[in-house]
Design an enzyme around this catalytic site. Structure first.
Site, mmCIF file in Angstrom:
data_model
loop_
_atom_site.group_PDB
_atom_site.id
_atom_site.type_symbol
_atom_site.label_atom_id
_atom_site.label_comp_id
_atom_site.label_asym_id
_atom_site.label_seq_id
_atom_site.Cartn_x
_atom_site.Cartn_y
_atom_site.Cartn_z
ATOM 1 N N ASN A 1 10.155 -3.287 5.458
ATOM 2 C CA ASN A 1 10.104 -1.439 5.297
ATOM 3 C C ASN A 1 9.321 -1.282 3.763
ATOM 4 O O ASN A 1 8.574 -0.671 3.368
ATOM 5 C CB ASN A 1 11.267 -0.826 4.599
ATOM 6 C CG ASN A 1 11.334 0.257 3.606
ATOM 7 O OD1 ASN A 1 10.761 1.227 4.044
ATOM 8 N ND2 ASN A 1 11.570 0.035 1.987
ATOM 9 N N TYR B 1 -4.806 0.413 2.459
ATOM 10 C CA TYR B 1 -3.574 0.811 2.626
ATOM 11 C C TYR B 1 -3.685 1.087 4.173
ATOM 12 O O TYR B 1 -1.963 1.198 5.212
ATOM 13 C CB TYR B 1 -2.947 2.315 1.744
ATOM 14 C CG TYR B 1 -1.236 2.631 3.011
ATOM 15 C CD1 TYR B 1 -0.124 1.992 2.596
ATOM 16 C CD2 TYR B 1 -1.203 4.069 3.072
ATOM 17 C CE1 TYR B 1 1.040 2.405 2.022
ATOM 18 C CE2 TYR B 1 -0.166 4.406 3.404
ATOM 19 C CZ TYR B 1 0.645 3.653 3.139
ATOM 20 O OH TYR B 1 2.419 3.961 3.425
ATOM 21 N N LYS C 1 -1.094 -0.640 7.138
ATOM 22 C CA LYS C 1 0.067 0.367 8.424
ATOM 23 C C LYS C 1 -0.602 0.370 9.755
ATOM 24 O O LYS C 1 0.173 0.371 10.616
ATOM 25 C CB LYS C 1 -0.079 1.502 7.726
ATOM 26 C CG LYS C 1 0.533 1.926 6.165
ATOM 27 C CD LYS C 1 2.307 0.920 6.535
ATOM 28 C CE LYS C 1 3.171 1.444 5.115
ATOM 29 N NZ LYS C 1 4.391 1.130 5.045
#
Length: 232
Positions: A68, A132, A136
């Site tokens: 996470n 980012y 991801k």
């Protein structure tokens, strides 16, 4: 003895909600974060990560993992530096790989494992998120490879792609009375922003022993945003 689950970045937000849900499901939830009351470590540092994982595994094998922890360094593509890239890759991707490698011996010995990568809807594309979004999307790619490599050991690997989630960080950036915040809500087909508990609920499903036929998948928990605006 309770089955054990490791949650990185579990001191707040989605990670905290996931840890609380795991405890409610009867697991022993082990949290590694730089804050909170779990194992304290800077997961952006590979050496600190290794030490924290050694401490976590001292209590026995861990057969469930929620990757996470993450960081965002937003900016237009012209301004995304190599330092931004290295920092985001290290925390969002390297840490996830390092955690999986540390837990795999116990999972393989148990012939059972559940890996959940917290990705993002940004993996599909989002302005000001070059590095980012790349990481991801990388978490999704990793989950698919792990699903192929580890399925024979009873280990599944999946990813969750959250949409806009009402965390403390979200509220600071998007005040409830702001027209911009309302525009975000209006773009969600279910007409609300998600909660950390929405993501925790999805993670609990993928962590469950009964989810053994679900692997290599991406579950977007986004109120329908990945489908498109209602009526479009």
């Amino acid at each position: 003895m309770k089955e054990r689950v490791l949650i990185t970045g579990g001191a707040s937000g989605i990670g905290h909600a996931t840890a609380e849900r795991c405890r409610a499901e009867g697991y022993e939830a082990i949290v590694i974060d730089r804050d909170g009351d779990g194992i304290i470590a800077d997961l952006s540092d590979p050496v600190a990560t290794a030490a924290a994982l050694e401490e976590a595994l001292a209590g026995g094998p861990i057969t469930r993992l929620v990757n996470n922890v993450g960081v965002v360094r937003p900016g237009p593509v012209e301004e995304q530096s190599f330092a931004d890239l290295e920092a985001v890759v290290s925390l969002n991707l390297r840490c996830s790989l390092q955690c999986v490698q540390a837990l795999l011996p116990g999972m393989k010995a148990a012939r059972f494992g559940r890996i959940v990568n917290i990705s993002s809807r940004a993996a599909l594309g989002k302005e000001l998120r070059t590095v980012y979004a790349a990481t991801k999307a990388g978490l999704i790619g990793m989950a698919k490879v792990w699903a192929l490599e580890l399925g024979e050991y009873g280990i599944t690997a999946n990813a969750i792609g959250p949409g806009p989630i009402r965390t403390e960080l979200f509220d600071r950036a998007n005040p409830p009375d702001s027209p911009r915040t309302q525009a975000i809500i209006d773009a969600v087909p279910v007409r609300r922003v998600g909660t950390p508990e929405d993501i925790a609920h999805a993670a609990a499903f993928l962590l469950d022993a009964r989810s053994g036929f679900v692997t290599g998948q991406v579950l977007y928990v986004c109120g329908g945003m990945t489908v498109g605006a209602a009526g479009a």
